[in-house]
Design a protein around this motif. Structure first.
Motif: not given
Length: 236
Positions: A166, A170, A177-178, A180-182, A184-185
């Motif tokens: 991740s 990023s 943002t990428l 943070k998305q990785d 979280r998901s």
């Protein structure tokens, strides 16, 4: 109704598959497991020195003193403070090692690949040579905590790859943002699964596997008598 049942089973299946590592990680695990087996067959003495099987090999000295009276205070001291404390220490130690492996990667080879997967292969082989294949299978097969620690170790490798993957993703896209998305998901769900597996594994190691190995390598004591009376368990 059938549709909702089908969807529910699919959701359960998807949830359980989340505890399984990728094929690439499984291949690496298999290599180190087989490595532990081969190393033990080639040099049994060195394997016994390096891979100390502890209580799995029956090196367990237990003192059992049946209580004269079972009270609430005795139950609290025995199952919460003593046995629960032992399980907590195992969980905390394993979690600390796991987090160190995930965020630094330094301990993955000695602690996870060799210290867990090669260790399991070596101990299975040592047990088979010591007590026979059938009894070794009974001992290892009944130590349910090993399954959870095995999966947790595999997911630690997955979490390490997800975390640094991740970061690279990023950086390449110049997007926090990428990341943070990785996190979280992908990363946080794996981390939560690791914590769950380690917690269950620690509880099973104390409240089941210790008794299981003891009755197969020493003499039979009922689960109730063992855990209500055990006041010392030393691994040598």
């Amino acid at each position: 109704m059938a549709y909702f049942n089908q969807m529910r089973w699919k959701s359960i299946g998807k949830f359980l598959r989340g505890f399984l590592p990728s094929q690439h990680v499984l291949i690496v695990i298999l290599i180190f497991y087989v490595g532990g087996v081969v190393f033990t067959l080639l040099d049994l003495r060195s394997a016994q020195f390096i891979f100390n099987g502890g209580f799995l090999l029956g090196n367990l000295e237990v003192q059992i003193t049946p209580p004269s009276e079972i009270s609430w205070n005795y139950f609290l001291n025995q199952f919460v403070y003593y046995l629960g404390g032992a399980a907590w220490n195992i969980f905390r130690n394993n979690l600390e090692v796991s987090l160190e492996c995930i965020f630094t990667g330094i301990m993955i080879i000695p602690s996870i690949l060799v210290g867990l997967f090669s260790f399991i292969g070596a101990v299975c082989t040592i047990l088979s040579l010591k007590v026979g294949v059938i009894k070794a299978a009974l001992i290892m097969g009944g130590c349910f905590h090993i399954y959870f620690e095995f999966l947790a170790g595999a997911l630690v490798i997955e979490a390490f790859l997800k975390f640094y993957g991740s970061i690279l993703r990023s950086v390449r896209n110049r997007s926090f943002t990428l990341f943070k998305q990785d996190m979280r998901s992908k990363f946080i769900p794996i981390l939560l699964r690791i914590i769950f597996l380690l917690a269950v594994g620690a509880v099973l190691e104390v409240f089941w596997s210790t008794w299981w190995v003891y009755i197969l390598t020493n003499h039979y004591v009922s689960w109730v008598d063992f855990y209500f009376g055990v006041n010392s368990a030393l691994v040598h």
